[in-house]
Design a protein around this motif. Structure first.
Motif, PDB file in Angstrom:
ATOM      1  N   GLU A   1       4.074  -4.026 -11.762  1.00 27.17           N
ATOM      2  CA  GLU A   1       5.267  -4.354 -11.472  1.00 27.17           C
ATOM      3  C   GLU A   1       6.340  -3.002 -10.775  1.00 27.17           C
ATOM      4  OE1 GLU A   1       3.823  -6.805 -14.279  1.00 27.17           O
ATOM      5  OE2 GLU A   1       3.562  -4.719 -14.298  1.00 27.17           O
ATOM      6  N   GLN A   2       5.905  -1.750 -10.956  1.00 27.69           N
ATOM      7  CA  GLN A   2       6.535  -0.712 -10.397  1.00 27.69           C
ATOM      8  C   GLN A   2       6.536  -0.645  -8.659  1.00 27.69           C
ATOM      9  OE1 GLN A   2       4.227   2.749 -12.592  1.00 27.69           O
ATOM     10  NE2 GLN A   2       5.982   3.114 -13.610  1.00 27.69           N
ATOM     11  N   ILE A   3       4.706  -0.910  -8.685  1.00 30.05           N
ATOM     12  CA  ILE A   3       4.919  -1.638  -7.602  1.00 30.05           C
ATOM     13  C   ILE A   3       5.221  -2.706  -6.653  1.00 30.05           C
ATOM     14  CG2 ILE A   3       2.594  -1.901  -5.755  1.00 30.05           C
ATOM     15  CD1 ILE A   3       0.917  -0.516  -7.346  1.00 30.05           C
ATOM     16  N   ALA A   4       6.016  -3.229  -7.463  1.00 34.65           N
ATOM     17  CA  ALA A   4       6.462  -4.639  -6.149  1.00 34.65           C
ATOM     18  C   ALA A   4       7.551  -4.040  -6.321  1.00 34.65           C
ATOM     19  CB  ALA A   4       5.884  -5.884  -7.436  1.00 34.65           C
ATOM     20  N   GLY A   5       8.845  -3.268  -7.370  1.00 34.21           N
ATOM     21  CA  GLY A   5       9.725  -3.290  -7.479  1.00 34.21           C
ATOM     22  C   GLY A   5      10.051  -1.928  -6.232  1.00 34.21           C
ATOM     23  N   ARG A   6       8.991  -1.209  -5.598  1.00 30.16           N
ATOM     24  CA  ARG A   6       9.223  -0.334  -5.151  1.00 30.16           C
ATOM     25  C   ARG A   6       9.198  -1.056  -3.704  1.00 30.16           C
ATOM     26  NH1 ARG A   6       8.493   5.614  -4.590  1.00 30.16           N
ATOM     27  NH2 ARG A   6       9.269   5.146  -6.208  1.00 30.16           N
TER      28      ARG A   6
ATOM     29  N   ARG B   1       0.980  -1.559  -0.310  1.00 28.35           N
ATOM     30  CA  ARG B   1       0.389   0.005   0.213  1.00 28.35           C
ATOM     31  C   ARG B   1       0.633   1.421   0.344  1.00 28.35           C
ATOM     32  NH1 ARG B   1      -3.622  -2.726   4.092  1.00 28.35           N
ATOM     33  NH2 ARG B   1      -5.811  -2.693   2.641  1.00 28.35           N
ATOM     34  N   THR B   2       2.158   0.873   0.425  1.00 31.04           N
ATOM     35  CA  THR B   2       2.794   2.010   1.264  1.00 31.04           C
ATOM     36  C   THR B   2       2.989   2.526  -0.242  1.00 31.04           C
ATOM     37  OG1 THR B   2       3.355   1.648   3.569  1.00 31.04           O
ATOM     38  CG2 THR B   2       4.279   3.213   2.264  1.00 31.04           C
ATOM     39  N   ALA B   3       4.205   1.596  -1.259  1.00 31.32           N
ATOM     40  CA  ALA B   3       4.384   1.861  -2.429  1.00 31.32           C
ATOM     41  C   ALA B   3       3.885   2.349  -3.384  1.00 31.32           C
ATOM     42  CB  ALA B   3       5.197   0.434  -2.519  1.00 31.32           C
ATOM     43  N   THR B   4       2.187   1.659  -3.293  1.00 32.18           N
ATOM     44  CA  THR B   4       1.496   2.306  -3.833  1.00 32.18           C
ATOM     45  C   THR B   4       1.266   3.162  -3.539  1.00 32.18           C
ATOM     46  OG1 THR B   4       0.547   0.436  -4.218  1.00 32.18           O
ATOM     47  CG2 THR B   4      -0.514   1.394  -4.547  1.00 32.18           C
ATOM     48  N   TYR B   5       1.348   4.225  -3.400  1.00 34.27           N
ATOM     49  CA  TYR B   5       0.425   5.726  -2.156  1.00 34.27           C
ATOM     50  C   TYR B   5       1.412   6.466  -2.966  1.00 34.27           C
ATOM     51  CZ  TYR B   5      -3.990   4.051  -0.078  1.00 34.27           C
ATOM     52  OH  TYR B   5      -5.037   2.702  -0.239  1.00 34.27           O
ATOM     53  N   ALA B   6       2.600   5.736  -2.532  1.00 29.61           N
ATOM     54  CA  ALA B   6       3.962   6.370  -3.438  1.00 29.61           C
ATOM     55  C   ALA B   6       4.027   7.464  -4.796  1.00 29.61           C
ATOM     56  CB  ALA B   6       5.046   6.390  -2.544  1.00 29.61           C
TER      57      ALA B   6
ATOM     58  N   ILE C   1      -6.093  -2.498  -4.263  1.00 34.27           N
ATOM     59  CA  ILE C   1      -4.898  -1.744  -2.665  1.00 34.27           C
ATOM     60  C   ILE C   1      -5.043  -0.248  -2.371  1.00 34.27           C
ATOM     61  CG2 ILE C   1      -2.460  -0.959  -2.692  1.00 34.27           C
ATOM     62  CD1 ILE C   1      -1.419  -2.133  -5.491  1.00 34.27           C
ATOM     63  N   VAL C   2      -6.379   0.194  -3.032  1.00 33.04           N
ATOM     64  CA  VAL C   2      -6.487   1.451  -2.614  1.00 33.04           C
ATOM     65  C   VAL C   2      -8.159   1.324  -2.226  1.00 33.04           C
ATOM     66  CG1 VAL C   2      -5.227   2.693  -4.026  1.00 33.04           C
ATOM     67  CG2 VAL C   2      -7.322   2.747  -4.345  1.00 33.04           C
ATOM     68  N   LEU C   3      -8.456  -0.116  -2.122  1.00 35.45           N
ATOM     69  CA  LEU C   3     -10.146  -0.748  -1.403  1.00 35.45           C
ATOM     70  C   LEU C   3      -9.958  -0.799  -0.732  1.00 35.45           C
ATOM     71  CD1 LEU C   3     -11.822   0.098  -5.030  1.00 35.45           C
ATOM     72  CD2 LEU C   3     -12.245   2.174  -3.249  1.00 35.45           C
ATOM     73  N   THR C   4      -8.799  -2.346  -0.642  1.00 34.32           N
ATOM     74  CA  THR C   4      -9.325  -3.385   0.298  1.00 34.32           C
ATOM     75  C   THR C   4      -9.277  -2.670   1.955  1.00 34.32           C
ATOM     76  OG1 THR C   4      -9.407  -5.171  -1.496  1.00 34.32           O
ATOM     77  CG2 THR C   4      -8.743  -5.147   0.945  1.00 34.32           C
TER      78      THR C   4
END
Length: 224
Positions: free
Chosen positions: A52-57, A34-39, A75-78
């Motif tokens: 893929e970007q989320i996984a890398g971060r 979640r933190t990676a996604t929001y960033a 990721i932003v809802l669950t």
């Protein structure tokens, strides 16, 4: 509601055993994703952000991201909010009218989410209002949240959780809260979220205001 909280949330009922090591590890992984996604969303926008970007971060594999969240929208809802809200409702005094119990739980949730997560909550509501894919996924997820609330309402009222009236009330509530989030974001988060939730609950409990009257003059509710 839109504020994502972990299973270790302070809203959790007292006396619940602390999760084991495996569950805590899962929680940390979910929060890292979640933190990676929001960033990434803040940096480049929702559409440009890939799994893929989320996984890398987050320093996990793409398959791990998809194992925890089947779709990027999830990721932003669950979150772990639904069962926590149901447990809080169940813990309210037995003779308390369920609308009163519901207001108490929602106000408590808003109070707890009003501090360090306020900016995150605003981001999530903006995504809900602006990104069709997020809104569509939210509509899909509403039925599960509605079932959780239906069971909680049924437990307090003695009614059948699968009865038409309970299903209508629970889904109306979930849909109303979704519209509160969209309205709040569409109006630049200028109004108090707590006051908007109170207005939504008033509308569900008492019906629309009479024509030409203020909010304090509600028409009879269809549920009366």
């Amino acid at each position: 509601m839109t504020a994502a909280r972990s299973p270790l949330s302070p809203l959790s009922p007292a006396g619940v055993p602390r999760p084991g090591l495996r569950e805590r590890k899962k929680t940390r992984t979910r929060e890292a994703i979640r933190t990676a996604t929001y960033a990434l969303i803040r940096e480049q926008g929702y559409e440009a952000t890939t799994v893929e970007q989320i996984a890398g971060r987050a320093e996990v594999s793409p398959s791990t991201v998809l194992r925890y969240f089947p779709a990027k929208e999830d990721i932003v809802l669950t979150d772990a909010y639904d069962p926590v809200m149901a447990a809080e409702l169940a813990a309210r005094p037995a003779g308390e009218p369920w609308p009163v119990s519901l207001r108490h739980v929602l106000r408590k949730a808003l109070d707890l989410g009003a501090g360090e997560e306020s900016e995150l909550t605003r981001l999530r509501t903006r995504l809900l209002a602006e990104v069709p894919a997020v809104r569509s996924r939210m509509l899909e997820n509403m039925s599960a949240t509605g079932r959780v609330l239906a069971r909680a309402i049924a437990d307090r009222t003695g009614l059948d959780p699968d009865g038409l009236e309970v299903r209508i009330v629970s889904m109306s509530l979930v849909g109303g809260l979704m519209e509160v989030s969209r309205y709040w974001a569409e109006h630049d988060h200028e109004e108090s979220l707590a006051e908007l939730v109170d207005r939504a609950l008033d509308a569900l409990e008492h019906g629309l205001p009479a024509l030409g009257k203020g909010r304090g003059h509600a028409a009879p509710s269809v549920a009366s």
